[in-house]
Design an enzyme around this catalytic site. Structure first.
Site, short mmCIF file in Angstrom:
data_model
loop_
_atom_site.label_atom_id
_atom_site.label_comp_id
_atom_site.label_asym_id
_atom_site.label_seq_id
_atom_site.Cartn_x
_atom_site.Cartn_y
_atom_site.Cartn_z
N GLN A 1 2.56 -5.19 2.25
CA GLN A 1 2.52 -6.20 3.19
C GLN A 1 2.55 -7.66 2.30
O GLN A 1 1.88 -7.63 1.10
CB GLN A 1 0.97 -6.48 3.90
CG GLN A 1 0.79 -5.56 4.86
CD GLN A 1 -0.78 -5.07 5.21
OE1 GLN A 1 -1.55 -4.82 4.47
NE2 GLN A 1 -0.84 -5.61 6.37
N HIS B 1 -3.51 -9.88 -3.04
CA HIS B 1 -3.49 -9.13 -4.40
C HIS B 1 -2.41 -7.89 -3.78
O HIS B 1 -2.93 -7.12 -2.95
CB HIS B 1 -4.99 -8.31 -4.86
CG HIS B 1 -4.95 -7.65 -6.13
ND1 HIS B 1 -5.93 -7.67 -6.93
CD2 HIS B 1 -4.01 -6.88 -6.42
CE1 HIS B 1 -5.60 -6.81 -7.97
NE2 HIS B 1 -4.39 -6.60 -7.85
N HIS C 1 -0.91 -4.81 -2.94
CA HIS C 1 -1.43 -3.45 -2.55
C HIS C 1 -0.38 -2.75 -1.69
O HIS C 1 0.25 -2.97 -1.11
CB HIS C 1 -2.89 -3.47 -2.01
CG HIS C 1 -3.12 -4.48 -0.97
ND1 HIS C 1 -3.08 -5.70 -0.79
CD2 HIS C 1 -3.54 -3.91 0.49
CE1 HIS C 1 -3.47 -5.96 0.46
NE2 HIS C 1 -3.44 -4.89 1.21
N HIS D 1 -0.43 0.53 1.07
CA HIS D 1 -1.18 1.62 1.95
C HIS D 1 -0.46 2.85 1.93
O HIS D 1 0.86 3.00 2.07
CB HIS D 1 -1.07 1.07 3.36
CG HIS D 1 -1.96 -0.22 3.52
ND1 HIS D 1 -3.41 -0.39 3.84
CD2 HIS D 1 -1.35 -1.64 3.43
CE1 HIS D 1 -3.66 -1.76 3.95
NE2 HIS D 1 -2.70 -2.32 3.47
#
Length: 434
Positions: free
Chosen positions: A378, A389, A391, A393
């Protein structure tokens, strides 16, 4: 000035592995004892020294983890005989579908000091030579070149069989300090008759290293025969030792001062035009770092990741369990350095992140018994990002029909929070798979 460093004694071994692992390991034990009697400090065993079968099911069934009975028996042999061992390629268990072709170095105290996973898969079909092997059907390829190993006989660069056809690997290992390149093999009879000695001598000449190639020989079963001719080639390209027919051992001297002499009289390393072609270098991405510290804390945007919830870590990337899961097994992968978007990552960080994602993807897929994984990044609040930050998923899906996991990542979705204890328990469960 020529070094007065004493010459080192090594042994290369040749054998005909079959589908009886106990017999194969017994043969290896006798070869090691024979080498020790001849004062070898390091013994090189061929690829598939533990097992060669006819069927994929046999291969999967006979694979062991690194801490399994097979490797433990070789560790005991090294300790009892007080020699270093190069296990040229054994079947390392990955899961119920794939193995790794693993080259393991064991020191004279019986400890594993390095492991290399074969990176080039031998997928070859030569009908006119009645040769067809598809290694990738049952072997998971390695993901990195391993730095040369410091041993009593010099720095040893690890490879396996088919790897010898790729000079980039040899040059990379030589550039990073290898004195010896080792290509333990189960070379097919047809390709061995045509290329074996030529390839080994070429790798020695271009790298200016000793090349050590233990080998399988003879008929293993109705489908497979090996060329044999285990040999040692010096840095000038001269064959200095070679096994005779059948199961045997050959002894060779390694003269480290001779390597320097060849490199000084034929200074190809100084003549390379790296301004015109790529320079060989050893990538150290996605290499597992030291043991995870449960008491550590890592920045994750404006919040903190507890070390106990981390299940895999490199020097650049973290993988940890999630506080608010969409589905069981929903985990996160992040760069350790704080960045907000992909474009903020350096090239080595991007590569490391991707390779860690590959590792985590495979483990989550196997642990949660699914063939379907949703992976999502995202960027921005409109995409549902709540922590600034970068990341990633990863979410296992029980059904291919599940297609809206991405939408469920939105912050507006009501997902219960888990406790640190729950997250830590899942991390502990996942760690042994890496």
């Amino acid at each position: 000035m020529t070094s007065l460093q004493p010459k080192k004694i090594i042994a290369i071994c040749q054998m005909t592995a079959k589908s009886d692992k106990e017999v194969n390991i017994g043969t290896c034990s006798e070869l090691i004892k024979t080498a020790k009697v001849q004062n070898a400090e390091m013994v090189f065993l061929p690829e598939a020294c533990d097992f060669i079968g006819e069927k994929r099911s046999q291969i999967i069934e006979n694979a062991d983890p690194l801490n399994g009975e097979t490797v433990c028996s070789f560790c005991q042999m090294a300790k009892e005989n007080k020699v270093w061992l190069s296990l040229g390629g054994i079947l390392e268990k990955v899961d119920n579908e794939k193995v790794r072709n693993s080259h393991i170095v064991i020191n004279n105290e019986g400890n594993i000091v390095s492991v290399y996973h074969k990176i080039h898969m031998f997928d070859v079909d030569i009908p006119e030579k009645n040769t067809r092997i598809m290694e990738s059907d049952y072997v998971l390829p390695g993901e990195r070149i391993v730095a040369p190993v410091e041993t009593p006989v010099g720095k040893v660069g690890l490879a396996i069989c088919y790897d010898m056809r790729f000079p980039e690997l040899s040059l990379t290992l030589a550039k990073t300090g290898a004195d010896i390149l080792t290509f333990p093999s189960a070379f097919t009879f047809a390709t061995g008759a045509a290329h074996w000695e030529t390839l080994l001598r070429a790798r020695a000449i271009e790298s200016q290293c000793y090349v050590v190639a233990a080998a399988q020989t003879g008929t293993h079963n109705s489908k497979r025969s090996s060329w044999g001719h285990a040999m040692v080639v010096d840095p000038w390209g001269t064959v200095v030792a070679q096994c005779s027919e059948g199961t045997s051992v050959a002894i060779a001297e390694i003269d480290l001062s001779y390597i320097q002499k060849v490199r000084s009289t034929m200074p190809v390393w100084q003549h390379r035009r790296n301004d015109l072609y790529a320079e060989m270098s050893l990538l150290k991405t996605a290499e597992k770092s030291d043991e995870i510290d449960d008491k550590a804390a890592y920045r994750f945007g404006s919040t903190v990741v507890q070390g106990s919830t981390v299940f895999y870590k490199t020097n650049k990337t973290l993988a940890f369990t999630n506080k608010r899961c969409v589905v069981p097994g929903h985990v996160l992968v992040v760069p350790i350095r704080y960045v907000e978007t992909l474009k903020d990552l350096e090239n080595d960080e991007k590569e490391d992140l991707f390779l860690v994602l590959k590792k985590v993807h495979e483990v989550i897929r196997n642990v949660y018994n699914t063939s379907c994984i949703t992976t999502g990044i995202q960027t921005g609040a409109a995409a549902g990002q709540t922590i600034k930050h970068l990341h990633v998923h990863l979410m296992p899906s029980r059904s291919k029909a599940v297609s809206d996991n991405g939408a469920m990542l939105d912050a507006s979705c009501d997902r219960p929070e888990r406790s640190i204890a729950e997250m830590s328990q899942e991390a502990s469960m996942l760690r042994p798979f890496f």
